[in-house]
Every structure is written in C-alpha cells, then in structure tokens.
Design a protein around this motif. Structure first.
Motif, short mmCIF file in Angstrom:
data_model
loop_
_atom_site.label_atom_id
_atom_site.label_comp_id
_atom_site.label_asym_id
_atom_site.label_seq_id
_atom_site.Cartn_x
_atom_site.Cartn_y
_atom_site.Cartn_z
N ASP A 1 64.56 -26.12 52.59
CA ASP A 1 63.97 -25.59 51.82
C ASP A 1 62.27 -25.69 52.36
O ASP A 1 60.85 -25.14 52.30
N VAL A 2 62.40 -27.57 52.88
CA VAL A 2 60.81 -27.67 53.43
C VAL A 2 60.35 -27.36 54.58
O VAL A 2 60.02 -26.24 55.22
N VAL A 3 61.82 -27.58 55.96
CA VAL A 3 61.72 -27.10 56.83
C VAL A 3 61.32 -25.72 57.33
O VAL A 3 60.56 -25.49 58.01
N LEU A 4 62.58 -24.82 56.17
CA LEU A 4 61.79 -23.46 56.81
C LEU A 4 60.88 -22.33 55.87
O LEU A 4 60.98 -21.28 55.89
N GLY A 5 60.49 -23.06 55.52
CA GLY A 5 59.61 -22.64 54.12
C GLY A 5 58.44 -22.41 55.41
O GLY A 5 58.19 -22.09 56.17
N ASP A 6 57.86 -21.03 54.33
CA ASP A 6 56.55 -20.63 55.00
C ASP A 6 55.54 -21.03 55.52
O ASP A 6 54.89 -22.98 55.31
N GLY A 7 55.44 -21.18 56.68
CA GLY A 7 54.35 -22.11 57.88
C GLY A 7 54.16 -23.47 57.95
O GLY A 7 53.67 -23.71 58.87
N PHE A 8 55.65 -23.83 57.95
CA PHE A 8 56.14 -25.60 57.87
C PHE A 8 55.98 -25.60 59.69
O PHE A 8 55.78 -26.52 60.33
N LEU A 9 57.30 -24.39 60.33
CA LEU A 9 56.86 -24.20 61.21
C LEU A 9 55.53 -24.46 62.91
O LEU A 9 55.20 -25.41 63.63
N GLU A 10 55.26 -23.82 62.08
CA GLU A 10 53.66 -23.30 62.73
C GLU A 10 52.50 -24.77 62.45
O GLU A 10 52.24 -25.53 63.90
N HIS A 11 52.75 -25.32 60.77
CA HIS A 11 51.82 -26.54 61.08
C HIS A 11 52.46 -27.56 61.87
O HIS A 11 51.64 -28.81 62.67
N VAL A 12 54.20 -27.38 62.59
CA VAL A 12 54.63 -28.43 63.30
C VAL A 12 53.94 -28.36 64.90
O VAL A 12 53.30 -29.31 65.37
N ARG A 13 53.64 -26.81 65.39
CA ARG A 13 53.13 -27.22 66.32
C ARG A 13 51.37 -26.71 66.13
O ARG A 13 51.68 -27.46 67.36
N ASP A 14 50.77 -26.45 65.22
CA ASP A 14 49.44 -26.79 65.08
C ASP A 14 48.72 -28.01 65.58
O ASP A 14 47.99 -28.67 66.10
N VAL A 15 49.73 -29.51 64.53
CA VAL A 15 49.66 -30.48 64.70
C VAL A 15 50.24 -30.70 65.78
O VAL A 15 49.04 -32.11 66.20
N ALA A 16 50.94 -30.78 66.68
CA ALA A 16 51.12 -31.29 68.28
C ALA A 16 50.38 -31.23 69.12
O ALA A 16 50.55 -31.47 70.63
N LEU A 17 49.63 -29.85 68.69
CA LEU A 17 48.42 -29.27 69.93
C LEU A 17 47.44 -30.96 69.60
O LEU A 17 47.16 -30.94 70.81
N VAL A 18 47.19 -30.42 68.40
CA VAL A 18 46.00 -31.98 68.02
C VAL A 18 47.01 -32.79 69.09
O VAL A 18 45.67 -33.91 69.77
N PHE A 19 47.55 -33.34 68.47
CA PHE A 19 48.48 -34.62 69.58
C PHE A 19 48.47 -34.54 71.06
O PHE A 19 47.83 -35.49 71.60
N ARG A 20 48.66 -33.36 71.85
CA ARG A 20 48.86 -33.53 73.51
C ARG A 20 47.54 -33.43 73.74
O ARG A 20 47.91 -34.61 74.51
N GLN A 21 45.94 -33.01 72.61
CA GLN A 21 45.24 -33.23 73.38
C GLN A 21 44.75 -34.51 73.35
O GLN A 21 44.30 -35.19 74.61
N GLY A 22 45.26 -35.02 72.23
CA GLY A 22 44.52 -36.96 72.37
C GLY A 22 44.84 -37.38 73.08
O GLY A 22 44.22 -37.85 74.04
N LEU A 23 46.28 -37.01 73.20
CA LEU A 23 47.40 -37.92 74.35
C LEU A 23 46.61 -37.20 75.76
O LEU A 23 46.60 -38.39 76.32
N ALA A 24 47.09 -37.17 76.44
CA ALA A 24 45.63 -36.48 77.34
C ALA A 24 44.73 -36.60 77.42
O ALA A 24 44.69 -36.92 79.05
N ALA A 25 44.11 -36.63 76.28
CA ALA A 25 42.39 -37.10 76.35
C ALA A 25 42.78 -38.73 77.51
O ALA A 25 41.86 -39.86 77.91
N LEU A 26 43.85 -39.28 76.48
CA LEU A 26 44.09 -40.90 76.31
C LEU A 26 44.41 -41.16 77.94
O LEU A 26 44.57 -42.28 78.62
N LYS A 27 45.22 -40.29 78.29
CA LYS A 27 46.03 -40.67 80.06
C LYS A 27 44.48 -39.87 81.16
O LYS A 27 44.84 -41.10 81.74
#
Ligand SMILES: Cc1ncc(COP(=O)(O)O)c(C=O)c1O
Length: 398
Positions: free
Chosen positions: A289-315
């Motif tokens: 219900d949660v994971v296949l709910g509207d917009g959930f996977l999009e949320h994962v992709r959006d937050v992942a981008l924030v994460f990735r950029q932050g980690l790249a800056a640390l590198k």
C-alpha cells in the motif's frame, strides 16, 4: 552477561535500541540515532509506520497462523498484487531471503528436470555475490569465508568474475540450468551491474535455453527508486528472489517466477510451514500500500538525488577518507580510503548508522520514507565523521 548465552556468530556494536520512530532509533538511555542501515535494507517504511503497525495488530486479533493446508486470502491477494506489478505469474512465500533463493534454485533445477534434462542443474553466479547462509546459498555465493568448515560445497554452482562476459560464456555447459545475479551487489560492496550486461545475460539465457534469476532481496521493493532494480535495465528475469523490504521488518520473503519457469513446481515438490503466514501477509500487503502508493517511488528518486549530491560533495572535500560514491536510489555505498570499520565507528559517534560491506564500502540504506531534510541531516553527520578522520590523518602525516 546475557550475551554469553548466545552463539558467538555476530560482532555486535555496544548499542541497545528499545524503540524506533521513522528513520530514528532510540537507545535505553534515550539517545537518538539516525538509522541509515534500516536493519540492512529491511525497514523500508521506517520504524513503527502506523499503517504497518495497524495491519499487524488487526491481524493479530484475528488469526496468527493457519498453515498452507488451507486457503489464505491475504496470501492470494499479495501474490496477485506482486504478479500485477512485475514480470511474474506465480509466487511462493518464504520466511527469509535465503529461503527465497532456495526456492529459486529449486524452481530452476526442477524446470529442466521436468523438461527431461535432469543433468541441467548447474547455476552460474558471480564473484562477490551474496545469496544467504544456507548450505546451498553459501555455495551459490561462493565466498570462501562463508564456506569454510561446513563440509563439501554443495554441487552445481559455477562462479565467474564480476562483469566478465567472456568468462561467463565459457562457463556455460550442457549442465547449466540458469544464471543468478544481484542487479546491484549489496554485501559485495554496492557494485552496480551495468544495464548492458543484464541485457547480454538475458540474450545468452534465451539463446542457450537457460533461466535468468535475479536476487532482489536487497535491491527490491522500491530501494533503488523502481519497484525492482532490474526495471532500470528493461530486462526481466524468469525467476526472482525477494525479501527484506517487502516485510518492512516482519520477516518474510518470496520467490517470483513466470508460469513457464515455475512449471516444474508441482504439488508436493516444495513446501513451508510458516511461509505466507497471515501475520506476514497482512504486513506485506500494508507495505505494498505504501510503496506502490501514488508518488512514493518518485519520492525515493527525489531524496536519492539530494543524498547523492551531498555525498559527492563530501567525496570532493575529503578525498583521503572517501574514494568513491556508488549505487542507485537509496542503495548507496561510500567506498572508503580509510578502513571502512573506522568510518562506520566515526559515524556511530555522530549518531548515524551505516552498514559495512565488502570492498571497503559502507552501505547507506535509509528507510525509503526518509525526507530530504533527514537526508541532509545524515550528510551533515557523515561530514563530521569524515572530517574527524581527515584531521586524524593529517596529524598522522604531520
Ligand atoms: C542479496 C541478498 N540475497 C540473500 C540474502 C539472504 O537473506 P536472509 O538473510 O533473509 O536469509 C541477503 C541478505 O543480506 C542479500 O543481501
């Protein structure tokens, strides 16, 4: 020493958590930790998600266990939802990832057996793989450190170097039944299999009459921003093992297959007491219900981008501590230049949890409900940990 009564199999950190809330874990003394390990990619919806807690409590009041001697409506419902959302036509529920793999291995062997080819029982796997800790799955994983001391390695697993297509082609014989691969190696150190390679594997399986099996125990159920990681490649397997995130913390797994691949699994050839238990199925349906709910996977992709950029800056800031950032979605790895254990410890001192993996990598696998703000908080904590190690290195070299 309560711990002395336990098998000595785990090297445990000296932390006792008594409560979880979303992406946070709270210790006995009330200290809060950002849980970016999620129990090794398990608590997909975070700790104590109200929808999951409600589903489990409701089911607990009705019936806990029935056995597969009877029909279990929630089991049929969850299987139908998994079938509708994936390549698969059939589902077998298990209690763990390793058992999902056991079912996958048996399904592949039984397929060829039922077609009149009992000699086709070998499965090709990849160096660095991890498929579980049963006698068959340690043979599939092929790692000496997990095989040592447990008697002869189970027959029928042939391993080739990671990503080596020529070695793979050379390993195919008249005994080969299937190829088994994690789309991203988890325990192996967040090693992403290139999409092109997955396509080549599909083509090889098709031309040689082999079954393609994906182990999505760690990569599945939204972890990479798709329902299953292989969807990024456009390649579908014949059989897939699933666990961890699908239970959100309630232990269960599943083996998914096409009708053709599952055609050898006739009544009585496989079974389980607990697999598909009503409590597990109630939680599994709530997770979907949660994971296949509207917009959930999009949320994962959006937050992942924030994460990735932050980690790249640390590198970029701490190149002597962080060598590389790997992964897809919220399955990320920091390849460390310092011993990975030191970075995990320094992170723990900043009250953030990560998970060590092979190849000197620290896995970051936060609950998929993590917000951008929580991701930034995590990055800030990792930054402090990296800075500390960076300063220690400067002192050592001065
Ligand atoms: C890719 C993969 N396969 C299989 C397993 C085994 O799952 P379990 O520990 O639930 O048996 C794991 C566990 O870490 C895993 O990461």
């Amino acid at each position: 020493m309560a711990e002395a009564a336990l098998f000595d199999t785990f090297a445990r950190a000296p932390l006792r958590f008594v409560r979880g809330e979303g992406v946070w874990l709270v210790t006995e003394s009330g200290e809060r930790y950002l849980d970016f390990g999620a129990g090794v990619a398990v608590t997909s919806c975070g700790h104590a998600h109200p929808h999951l807690v409600g589903a489990l409590k409701d089911q607990a009041d009705k019936v806990w266990h029935l056995s597969n001697l009877y029909e279990i409506p929630d089991q049929e419902r969850l299987a139908r939802r998994l079938v509708d959302a994936t390549f698969a036509d059939k589902v077998f529920f298990t209690n763990s990832g390793a058992e999902a793999l056991e079912c996958a291995i048996k399904t592949a062997r039984r397929y060829h057996y039922s077609k009149g080819h009992p000699e086709k029982f070998h499965i090709i796997t990849f160096e660095g793989a991890f498929h579980g800790r049963t006698i068959a799955t340690i043979a599939a994983g092929g790692q000496e450190k997990y095989l040592e001391g447990f008697g002869p390695k189970a027959q029928g697993f042939d391993q080739v170097p990671f990503g080596d297509l020529d070695a793979l082609k050379a390993a195919i014989t008249e005994n080969t039944a299937a190829i088994l691969i994690e789309p991203i190696q988890g325990e192996g150190g967040i090693r992403v299999v290139p999409k092109e390679l997955l396509k080549e594997l599909r083509a090889l399986c098709d031309s040689h009459g082999l079954l393609l099996m994906f182990d999505e125990v760690q990569t599945g159920v939204g972890r990479t921003g798709k329902f299953f990681a292989h969807e990024w490649s456009g390649v579908a397997p014949d059989i897939m093992a699933v666990a961890k995130g699908i239970g959100g913390g309630f232990p269960f797994g599943a083996c998914l297959a096409t009708a053709e691949a599952a055609s050898g699994m006739k009544p009585g050839v496989h079974g389980t007491t607990y697999g598909g238990n009503p409590l597990a199925m109630a939680v599994g349906n709530a997770v979907l219900d949660v994971v296949l709910g509207d917009g959930f996977l999009e949320h994962v992709r959006d937050v992942a981008l924030v994460f990735r950029q932050g980690l790249a800056a640390l590198k970029d800031r701490f190149p002597h501590v962080i060598e590389d950032i790997r992964g897809e979605g919220l399955m990320l790895g920091i390849k460390a230049r310092v011993p990975a254990g030191e970075l995990v410890t320094a992170m723990r001192e900043e009250h953030i949890l990560g998970v060590p993996a092979g190849d000197n990598v620290i896995r970051l696998l936060p609950p998929l409900v993590v917000t951008a703000e929580e991701a930034r908080e995590g990055i800030a904590r990792i930054e402090r940990a990296a800075e500390k190690l960076h300063n220690e290195q400067l002192k050592k070299s001065a």
